[in-house]
Motif scaffolding. Structure first.
Motif, PDB file in Angstrom:
ATOM      1  N   ASP A 150       1.034  -0.969   0.028  1.00 33.54           N
ATOM      2  CA  ASP A 150      -0.082  -0.010   0.062  1.00 33.54           C
ATOM      3  C   ASP A 150       0.876   1.147   0.103  1.00 33.54           C
ATOM      4  N   PRO A 151       1.155   1.787  -1.226  1.00 34.26           N
ATOM      5  CA  PRO A 151       1.855   3.181  -1.253  1.00 34.26           C
ATOM      6  C   PRO A 151       1.713   4.180  -0.325  1.00 34.26           C
ATOM      7  N   ARG A 152       0.360   4.246   0.155  1.00 35.79           N
ATOM      8  CA  ARG A 152      -0.047   5.335   1.213  1.00 35.79           C
ATOM      9  C   ARG A 152       0.746   5.081   2.496  1.00 35.79           C
ATOM     10  N   THR A 153       1.321   3.957   2.664  1.00 36.48           N
ATOM     11  CA  THR A 153       1.636   3.765   4.123  1.00 36.48           C
ATOM     12  C   THR A 153       3.401   3.925   3.802  1.00 36.48           C
ATOM     13  N   TRP A 154       3.946   4.111   2.691  1.00 33.11           N
ATOM     14  CA  TRP A 154       5.436   3.966   2.402  1.00 33.11           C
ATOM     15  C   TRP A 154       5.992   5.343   3.111  1.00 33.11           C
ATOM     16  N   SER A 155       7.045   5.253   3.589  1.00 33.75           N
ATOM     17  CA  SER A 155       7.869   6.315   4.055  1.00 33.75           C
ATOM     18  C   SER A 155       8.493   7.100   3.227  1.00 33.75           C
ATOM     19  N   ALA A 156       9.258   8.106   3.419  1.00 30.33           N
ATOM     20  CA  ALA A 156      10.081   8.964   2.311  1.00 30.33           C
ATOM     21  C   ALA A 156      11.077   7.903   1.955  1.00 30.33           C
ATOM     22  N   ALA A 157      11.703   7.285   2.661  1.00 31.83           N
ATOM     23  CA  ALA A 157      12.999   6.265   2.369  1.00 31.83           C
ATOM     24  C   ALA A 157      12.353   5.078   1.481  1.00 31.83           C
ATOM     25  N   ASP A 158      11.215   4.911   1.738  1.00 30.30           N
ATOM     26  CA  ASP A 158      10.476   3.771   0.806  1.00 30.30           C
ATOM     27  C   ASP A 158      10.347   4.202  -0.633  1.00 30.30           C
ATOM     28  N   TRP A 159       9.739   5.412  -0.655  1.00 33.35           N
ATOM     29  CA  TRP A 159       9.697   6.162  -2.003  1.00 33.35           C
ATOM     30  C   TRP A 159      10.824   6.375  -2.429  1.00 33.35           C
ATOM     31  N   MET A 160      11.921   7.066  -1.875  1.00 28.59           N
ATOM     32  CA  MET A 160      13.035   7.142  -2.672  1.00 28.59           C
ATOM     33  C   MET A 160      13.769   5.711  -3.185  1.00 28.59           C
ATOM     34  N   ALA A 161      13.544   4.878  -2.629  1.00 31.39           N
ATOM     35  CA  ALA A 161      14.145   3.390  -2.831  1.00 31.39           C
ATOM     36  C   ALA A 161      13.445   2.782  -4.082  1.00 31.39           C
ATOM     37  N   ASP A 162      11.933   3.295  -4.082  1.00 33.15           N
ATOM     38  CA  ASP A 162      11.325   2.996  -5.406  1.00 33.15           C
ATOM     39  C   ASP A 162      11.576   3.767  -6.452  1.00 33.15           C
ATOM     40  N   LEU A 163      11.852   5.075  -6.005  1.00 31.67           N
ATOM     41  CA  LEU A 163      11.945   5.967  -7.228  1.00 31.67           C
ATOM     42  C   LEU A 163      13.347   6.133  -7.941  1.00 31.67           C
ATOM     43  N   ILE A 164      14.396   5.901  -7.238  1.00 33.03           N
ATOM     44  CA  ILE A 164      15.732   5.812  -7.909  1.00 33.03           C
ATOM     45  C   ILE A 164      15.726   4.703  -9.003  1.00 33.03           C
ATOM     46  N   PRO A 165      15.569   3.653  -8.639  1.00 34.20           N
ATOM     47  CA  PRO A 165      15.658   2.489  -9.827  1.00 34.20           C
ATOM     48  C   PRO A 165      14.723   3.034 -11.110  1.00 34.20           C
ATOM     49  N   HIS A 166      13.454   3.497 -10.841  1.00 28.10           N
ATOM     50  CA  HIS A 166      12.668   3.685 -11.595  1.00 28.10           C
ATOM     51  C   HIS A 166      13.021   4.957 -12.633  1.00 28.10           C
ATOM     52  N   LEU A 167      13.859   5.790 -11.723  1.00 31.76           N
ATOM     53  CA  LEU A 167      14.571   6.944 -12.605  1.00 31.76           C
ATOM     54  C   LEU A 167      15.341   6.470 -13.481  1.00 31.76           C
ATOM     55  N   ALA A 168      16.306   5.473 -13.146  1.00 29.63           N
ATOM     56  CA  ALA A 168      17.270   4.729 -14.004  1.00 29.63           C
ATOM     57  C   ALA A 168      16.501   4.141 -15.107  1.00 29.63           C
ATOM     58  N   TYR A 169      15.417   3.407 -14.860  1.00 24.72           N
ATOM     59  CA  TYR A 169      14.554   2.923 -15.887  1.00 24.72           C
ATOM     60  C   TYR A 169      14.200   4.015 -16.948  1.00 24.72           C
ATOM     61  N   GLY A 170      13.710   5.019 -16.419  1.00 31.78           N
ATOM     62  CA  GLY A 170      13.062   6.151 -17.284  1.00 31.78           C
ATOM     63  C   GLY A 170      14.335   6.905 -18.220  1.00 31.78           C
ATOM     64  N   ALA A 171      15.270   6.740 -17.541  1.00 34.81           N
ATOM     65  CA  ALA A 171      16.628   7.592 -18.148  1.00 34.81           C
ATOM     66  C   ALA A 171      17.080   6.686 -19.535  1.00 34.81           C
ATOM     67  N   VAL A 172      17.150   5.486 -19.174  1.00 32.48           N
ATOM     68  CA  VAL A 172      17.736   4.411 -19.952  1.00 32.48           C
ATOM     69  C   VAL A 172      16.662   4.230 -21.172  1.00 32.48           C
ATOM     70  N   THR A 173      15.444   3.954 -20.646  1.00 35.37           N
ATOM     71  CA  THR A 173      14.349   3.774 -21.802  1.00 35.37           C
ATOM     72  C   THR A 173      14.164   4.825 -22.669  1.00 35.37           C
ATOM     73  N   ALA A 174      14.135   6.097 -22.217  1.00 40.05           N
ATOM     74  CA  ALA A 174      13.956   7.378 -23.231  1.00 40.05           C
ATOM     75  C   ALA A 174      15.385   7.363 -23.917  1.00 40.05           C
ATOM     76  N   THR A 175      16.531   7.187 -23.277  1.00 42.08           N
ATOM     77  CA  THR A 175      17.578   7.329 -24.267  1.00 42.08           C
ATOM     78  C   THR A 175      17.672   6.381 -25.465  1.00 42.08           C
ATOM     79  N   THR A 176      17.286   4.974 -24.918  1.00 43.25           N
ATOM     80  CA  THR A 176      17.476   3.744 -25.993  1.00 43.25           C
ATOM     81  C   THR A 176      16.305   4.068 -27.021  1.00 43.25           C
TER      82      THR A 176
END
Length: 149
Positions: free
Chosen positions: A117-143
């Motif tokens: 339940d993302p509504r219960t995630w802490s800021a650290a949880d959100w960062m741990a999810d965001l950073i790998p997805h940001l890598a996904y977004g950057a590599v996918t956009a570039t490719t």
């Protein structure tokens, strides 16, 4: 529709980048692997009334299905982006759109199946999810941009 093969390849590249960043995080922070992909696979099989076999067989299947669901989300997010993106957006816009799309594609099934339940995630949880997805977004956009050139 001609852009879908390029989107699929870009999504697979982005998913690989997401996994690499995740494994680096696990290594640096000495944290265990997330159990949410396997729990999602288990809940999905249960919801669909699919028998995964005896406990050992089911555990092995969940270990394979979980990552496959991640690749499906990554490739699917890139396909949605390719179908929805007007023209050739700026790289930063494409990266942001792909990051958010991938986060939604990954979290929605897990949330619907009550694995998380993302509504219960802490800021650290959100960062741990965001950073790998940001890598996904950057590599996918570039490719995707490189393949469409």
């Amino acid at each position: 529709m001609r852009q879908l093969p390029s989107a699929a390849l870009a999504g697979a590249a982005g998913s690989t980048a997401l996994n690499i960043v995740t494994y680096l995080d696990m290594t640096l922070r000495a944290r265990p692997a997330s159990q949410t992909p396997e729990r999602t696979a288990d809940r999905l099989a249960s919801t669909l009334h699919v028998d995964l076999g005896d406990e050992q067989t089911a555990a092995n299947r969940r270990a394979g299905i979980g990552p496959l669901l991640g690749y499906a989300a990554g490739i699917g997010a890139a396909a949605l982006y390719a179908l929805a993106a007007p023209g050739r957006p700026r790289w930063t816009t494409a990266t942001a759109a792909l990051t958010v799309t991938a986060m939604i594609a990954a979290s929605t099934p897990m949330t619907m199946l009550k694995v998380t339940d993302p509504r219960t995630w802490s800021a650290a949880d959100w960062m741990a999810d965001l950073i790998p997805h940001l890598a996904y977004g950057a590599v996918t956009a570039t490719t995707y941009r490189a393949l469409r050139s």
